[in-house]
Write a protein that holds these residues in place. Structure first.
Motif, mmCIF file in Angstrom:
data_model
loop_
_atom_site.group_PDB
_atom_site.id
_atom_site.type_symbol
_atom_site.label_atom_id
_atom_site.label_comp_id
_atom_site.label_asym_id
_atom_site.label_seq_id
_atom_site.Cartn_x
_atom_site.Cartn_y
_atom_site.Cartn_z
ATOM 1 N N MET A 116 0.805 -1.214 0.000
ATOM 2 C CA MET A 116 0.000 0.000 0.000
ATOM 3 C C MET A 116 0.839 1.266 0.000
ATOM 4 N N THR A 117 2.119 1.142 0.342
ATOM 5 C CA THR A 117 3.044 2.279 0.331
ATOM 6 C C THR A 117 4.392 1.806 -0.200
ATOM 7 N N ASP A 118 5.266 2.755 -0.431
ATOM 8 C CA ASP A 118 6.613 2.408 -0.893
ATOM 9 C C ASP A 118 7.475 1.844 0.236
ATOM 10 N N ALA A 119 6.991 1.968 1.467
ATOM 11 C CA ALA A 119 7.790 1.521 2.614
ATOM 12 C C ALA A 119 7.942 0.002 2.663
ATOM 13 N N LEU A 120 6.966 -0.733 2.094
ATOM 14 C CA LEU A 120 7.016 -2.192 2.181
ATOM 15 C C LEU A 120 6.306 -2.796 0.978
ATOM 16 N N SER A 121 7.060 -3.488 0.145
ATOM 17 C CA SER A 121 6.474 -4.160 -1.013
ATOM 18 C C SER A 121 5.915 -5.514 -0.601
ATOM 19 N N PHE A 122 5.034 -6.034 -1.437
ATOM 20 C CA PHE A 122 4.484 -7.350 -1.147
ATOM 21 C C PHE A 122 5.559 -8.427 -1.254
ATOM 22 N N ASP A 123 6.476 -8.275 -2.182
ATOM 23 C CA ASP A 123 7.532 -9.278 -2.330
ATOM 24 C C ASP A 123 8.393 -9.364 -1.071
ATOM 25 N N THR A 124 8.742 -8.208 -0.523
ATOM 26 C CA THR A 124 9.560 -8.191 0.686
ATOM 27 C C THR A 124 8.793 -8.783 1.860
ATOM 28 N N PHE A 125 7.538 -8.373 2.013
ATOM 29 C CA PHE A 125 6.727 -8.895 3.108
ATOM 30 C C PHE A 125 6.582 -10.407 2.995
ATOM 31 N N ASP A 126 6.290 -10.887 1.801
ATOM 32 C CA ASP A 126 6.089 -12.317 1.594
ATOM 33 C C ASP A 126 7.352 -13.102 1.921
ATOM 34 N N GLU A 127 8.500 -12.567 1.526
ATOM 35 C CA GLU A 127 9.771 -13.247 1.789
ATOM 36 C C GLU A 127 10.067 -13.325 3.288
ATOM 37 N N VAL A 128 9.894 -12.207 3.983
ATOM 38 C CA VAL A 128 10.166 -12.194 5.425
ATOM 39 C C VAL A 128 9.152 -13.069 6.168
ATOM 40 N N MET A 129 7.902 -13.024 5.746
ATOM 41 C CA MET A 129 6.885 -13.857 6.389
ATOM 42 C C MET A 129 7.232 -15.331 6.287
ATOM 43 N N GLN A 130 7.672 -15.763 5.102
ATOM 44 C CA GLN A 130 8.010 -17.172 4.933
ATOM 45 C C GLN A 130 9.226 -17.560 5.771
ATOM 46 N N GLN A 131 10.231 -16.701 5.809
ATOM 47 C CA GLN A 131 11.410 -16.972 6.636
ATOM 48 C C GLN A 131 11.030 -17.051 8.112
ATOM 49 N N THR A 132 10.113 -16.189 8.517
ATOM 50 C CA THR A 132 9.667 -16.190 9.919
ATOM 51 C C THR A 132 8.917 -17.471 10.246
ATOM 52 N N LYS A 133 8.048 -17.911 9.354
ATOM 53 C CA LYS A 133 7.321 -19.165 9.569
ATOM 54 C C LYS A 133 8.296 -20.338 9.688
ATOM 55 N N ASP A 134 9.280 -20.365 8.809
ATOM 56 C CA ASP A 134 10.254 -21.460 8.839
ATOM 57 C C ASP A 134 11.038 -21.464 10.156
ATOM 58 N N SER A 135 11.429 -20.271 10.613
ATOM 59 C CA SER A 135 12.190 -20.184 11.863
ATOM 60 C C SER A 135 11.331 -20.572 13.059
ATOM 61 N N LEU A 136 10.082 -20.175 13.050
ATOM 62 C CA LEU A 136 9.181 -20.564 14.132
ATOM 63 C C LEU A 136 8.983 -22.077 14.153
ATOM 64 N N SER A 137 8.903 -22.696 12.982
ATOM 65 C CA SER A 137 8.736 -24.149 12.915
ATOM 66 C C SER A 137 9.900 -24.883 13.566
ATOM 67 N N LEU A 138 11.082 -24.288 13.515
ATOM 68 C CA LEU A 138 12.284 -24.924 14.055
ATOM 69 C C LEU A 138 12.561 -24.544 15.508
ATOM 70 N N SER A 139 11.730 -23.693 16.080
ATOM 71 C CA SER A 139 11.961 -23.215 17.456
ATOM 72 C C SER A 139 11.762 -24.339 18.464
ATOM 73 N N ASP A 140 12.453 -24.229 19.589
ATOM 74 C CA ASP A 140 12.335 -25.243 20.643
ATOM 75 C C ASP A 140 10.931 -25.289 21.225
ATOM 76 N N ALA A 141 10.277 -24.141 21.334
ATOM 77 C CA ALA A 141 8.917 -24.081 21.868
ATOM 78 C C ALA A 141 8.186 -22.899 21.249
ATOM 79 N N LEU A 142 6.870 -23.049 21.110
ATOM 80 C CA LEU A 142 6.029 -21.981 20.586
ATOM 81 C C LEU A 142 4.953 -21.651 21.615
ATOM 82 N N TYR A 143 4.672 -20.358 21.743
ATOM 83 C CA TYR A 143 3.656 -19.885 22.683
ATOM 84 C C TYR A 143 2.625 -19.099 21.869
#
Length: 295
Positions: free
Chosen positions: A144-171
């Motif tokens: 919606m703004t130049d501050a954050l593109s969908f491609d960047t958001f999508d990439e970081v979101m996927q990396q975050t999901k992957d890292s959470l999947s590998l975490s010792d515990a999730l809350y």
């Protein structure tokens, strides 16, 4: 053999409970997120398709050869090998959200007592009021703004999901956004300070029910090597109703990462998401009214 059959039947029950909340992307006034798949989730999920929240279970095992004593035992009411932090139904729902708890330790937290089960401290005050106005500008909406593109958001979101999947515990605190009926689920690996306890105190308690996908899903990753990131996105999806019909609704995704994720930044993302969901719902209602008036 009995153990195997009961496990299979209960996995089917877990998949069925979450499948009712499945959805597929449709056209939206906002750009749609590019479809991605968590590698770990894909490896463990029986099937995947083009829906970001749809999954299915494997065919049921044959039960015709069960011993005659089975009818006298009665239906199984619990999964084998379950324990605090390991709940098959909830794990299936996390899998639908793109996170697979590979370390088999994911706590669904809907009330203060669940904090004790997870080994966390109780909140100091409930309800907790959080003033996040100063952080709203630090959580841009993707596309919606130049501050954050969908491609960047999508990439970081996927990396975050992957890292959470590998975490010792999730809350995973769950509740309604304050003064609304929008359900919120936060998935985090962070035990820093009182973050999880404060989120439980901030969110309003929802009626007790089996886990399902929520209107707002927050992925919050903390750790010494995490870079600072904050953003959210809103997409329009179709959800299946109880009568089998489908209706368009909007859902929001918030991603917050950093060494010590900020409560105010998470709340700012939730507040902005709720405002976007309310605006979309109003727009659809007005459009429907105009169509009915034209008829």
């Amino acid at each position: 053999f009995l153990h195997h059959s009961i496990t299979t039947m209960n996995l089917l029950r877990a998949a069925t409970l979450c499948r009712g909340q499945s959805s597929k992307l449709v056209a939206s006034s906002r750009p749609a997120l590019a479809p991605t798949a968590t590698a770990a989730a894909t490896a463990l999920s029986p099937n995947t398709n083009n829906s970001s929240r749809l999954f299915s279970a494997a065919p049921a095992a044959a039960t015709s050869n069960l011993p005659p004593s089975i009818p006298r035992v009665g239906a199984a009411t619990a999964f084998p090998d379950e324990y605090p932090g390991q709940n098959y139904i909830f794990n299936w729902c996390l899998n639908a959200d793109g996170v697979t708890p590979l370390k088999k330790c994911a706590f669904r937290i809907t009330k203060p007592l669940d904090l004790k089960v997870a080994g966390l401290a109780l909140p100091k005050s409930t309800p907790l009021k959080v003033n996040a106005k100063g952080d709203r500008s630090k959580v841009p909406e993707a596309g919606m703004t130049d501050a954050l593109s969908f491609d960047t958001f999508d990439e970081v979101m996927q990396q975050t999901k992957d890292s959470l999947s590998l975490s010792d515990a999730l809350y995973c605190p769950e509740g309604h956004a304050p003064s609304t009926k929008f359900g919120v689920r936060v998935i985090t690996n962070s035990k820093e300070g009182a973050l999880v306890s404060d989120l439980v105190a901030y969110l309003e308690r929802m009626p007790k029910r089996d886990p399902t996908s929520q209107s707002v899903t927050c992925y919050v990753l903390g750790g010494p090597n995490c870079e600072e990131f904050a953003g959210y996105a809103i997409e329009e999806v179709e959800e299946q109703k109880d009568d089998g019909s489908r209706e368009a609704v909007s859902v929001a995704t918030v991603v917050i990462t950093g060494k010590k994720p900020s409560l105010k930044r998470i709340v700012a993302g939730i507040d902005l998401s709720v405002e976007g969901l309310e605006a979309d719902a109003l727009e659809r209602a007005e459009k429907k009214a105009e169509e009915e008036k034209g008829e």
